[in-house]
Design a protein around this motif. Structure first.
Motif, PDB file in Angstrom:
ATOM      1  N   VAL A  63       2.966  83.495  46.819  1.00 46.86           N
ATOM      2  CA  VAL A  63       4.382  83.107  46.802  1.00 46.86           C
ATOM      3  C   VAL A  63       4.566  81.790  47.558  1.00 46.86           C
ATOM      4  N   LYS A  64       3.891  81.637  48.689  1.00 43.39           N
ATOM      5  CA  LYS A  64       3.983  80.381  49.439  1.00 43.39           C
ATOM      6  C   LYS A  64       3.474  79.204  48.608  1.00 43.39           C
ATOM      7  N   ARG A  65       2.349  79.386  47.913  1.00 44.83           N
ATOM      8  CA  ARG A  65       1.815  78.311  47.066  1.00 44.83           C
ATOM      9  C   ARG A  65       2.763  77.987  45.921  1.00 44.83           C
ATOM     10  N   LEU A  66       3.335  79.021  45.293  1.00 42.76           N
ATOM     11  CA  LEU A  66       4.291  78.798  44.204  1.00 42.76           C
ATOM     12  C   LEU A  66       5.510  78.018  44.680  1.00 42.76           C
ATOM     13  N   ARG A  67       6.055  78.428  45.828  1.00 39.86           N
ATOM     14  CA  ARG A  67       7.240  77.753  46.359  1.00 39.86           C
ATOM     15  C   ARG A  67       6.956  76.275  46.589  1.00 39.86           C
ATOM     16  N   LYS A  68       5.804  75.989  47.176  1.00 37.62           N
ATOM     17  CA  LYS A  68       5.440  74.598  47.448  1.00 37.62           C
ATOM     18  C   LYS A  68       5.261  73.823  46.146  1.00 37.62           C
ATOM     19  N   ALA A  69       4.540  74.400  45.194  1.00 42.32           N
ATOM     20  CA  ALA A  69       4.298  73.726  43.914  1.00 42.32           C
ATOM     21  C   ALA A  69       5.603  73.465  43.174  1.00 42.32           C
ATOM     22  N   ASN A  80      16.599  73.154  35.399  1.00 47.75           N
ATOM     23  CA  ASN A  80      15.796  73.669  34.299  1.00 47.75           C
ATOM     24  C   ASN A  80      15.083  74.918  34.790  1.00 47.75           C
ATOM     25  N   TRP A  81      14.165  75.466  34.026  1.00 48.10           N
ATOM     26  CA  TRP A  81      13.531  76.728  34.422  1.00 48.10           C
ATOM     27  C   TRP A  81      12.729  76.589  35.705  1.00 48.10           C
ATOM     28  N   ARG A  82      12.118  75.417  35.966  1.00 44.62           N
ATOM     29  CA  ARG A  82      11.363  75.237  37.204  1.00 44.62           C
ATOM     30  C   ARG A  82      12.291  75.275  38.419  1.00 44.62           C
ATOM     31  N   VAL A  83      13.440  74.640  38.284  1.00 44.07           N
ATOM     32  CA  VAL A  83      14.417  74.641  39.370  1.00 44.07           C
ATOM     33  C   VAL A  83      14.904  76.069  39.614  1.00 44.07           C
ATOM     34  N   LEU A  84      15.192  76.799  38.552  1.00 48.75           N
ATOM     35  CA  LEU A  84      15.645  78.190  38.702  1.00 48.75           C
ATOM     36  C   LEU A  84      14.571  79.058  39.356  1.00 48.75           C
ATOM     37  N   LEU A  85      13.308  78.848  38.964  1.00 47.21           N
ATOM     38  CA  LEU A  85      12.226  79.614  39.577  1.00 47.21           C
ATOM     39  C   LEU A  85      12.111  79.266  41.057  1.00 47.21           C
ATOM     40  N   PHE A  86      12.171  77.973  41.376  1.00 41.66           N
ATOM     41  CA  PHE A  86      12.101  77.579  42.781  1.00 41.66           C
ATOM     42  C   PHE A  86      13.248  78.192  43.572  1.00 41.66           C
ATOM     43  N   LYS A  95      12.432  85.409  50.651  1.00 41.07           N
ATOM     44  CA  LYS A  95      11.939  85.016  51.967  1.00 41.07           C
ATOM     45  C   LYS A  95      11.843  86.226  52.902  1.00 41.07           C
ATOM     46  N   ASN A  96      12.814  87.117  52.854  1.00 35.21           N
ATOM     47  CA  ASN A  96      12.766  88.317  53.688  1.00 35.21           C
ATOM     48  C   ASN A  96      11.678  89.278  53.229  1.00 35.21           C
ATOM     49  N   CYS A  97      11.552  89.451  51.931  1.00 35.46           N
ATOM     50  CA  CYS A  97      10.554  90.374  51.384  1.00 35.46           C
ATOM     51  C   CYS A  97       9.134  89.956  51.762  1.00 35.46           C
TER      52      CYS A  97
END
Length: 114
Positions: A63-69, A80-86, A95-97
């Motif tokens: 999850v940390k790597r995905l958030r950074k990418a 767009n979909w990348r912004v929504l995913l971020f 973040k709490n989970c």
């Protein structure tokens, strides 16, 4: 699950797995776990029965790597979909989970910067 996942019947026809009928078996497997790792492995095994390559349990490092990418791939893009995913990965719930304590903040146009 029965109300929100439309492919259970397809999975049943194609793979012979009646995911909803297996509910008690799945519950017993989960209740039988004794460690966090056993729990995660069991949930992963249960989710594999859905036969959907997009359904996973993500560990904290992933999850940390995905958030950074996604942060760096979306910072200059319109919604767009990348912004929504971020934005999903940066939500308080995620973040709490995943116990992510980060110094991310909103800047003047509503995007996030590390």
């Amino acid at each position: 699950m029965s109300n929100n996942y439309p492919y259970l019947e397809v999975n049943k026809r194609m793979h012979g797995i009646d995911w909803l009928a297996n509910k008690e078996d799945y519950l017993n497997k989960v209740k039988g776990t004794e460690t966090d790792q056993e729990f995660l492995n069991t949930i992963d095994e249960i989710l594999r029965d859905i036969n959907n390559g997009h359904t996973h349990i993500l560990d904290r490092d992933y999850v940390k790597r995905l958030r950074k990418a996604y942060y760096y791939s979306t910072k200059d893009l319109p919604a767009n979909w990348r912004v929504l995913l971020f934005e999903t990965l940066n939500s308080e719930l995620v973040k709490n989970c995943y116990n992510l304590v980060l110094n991310w903040r909103n800047n003047w146009w509503g995007r996030y910067w590390p």
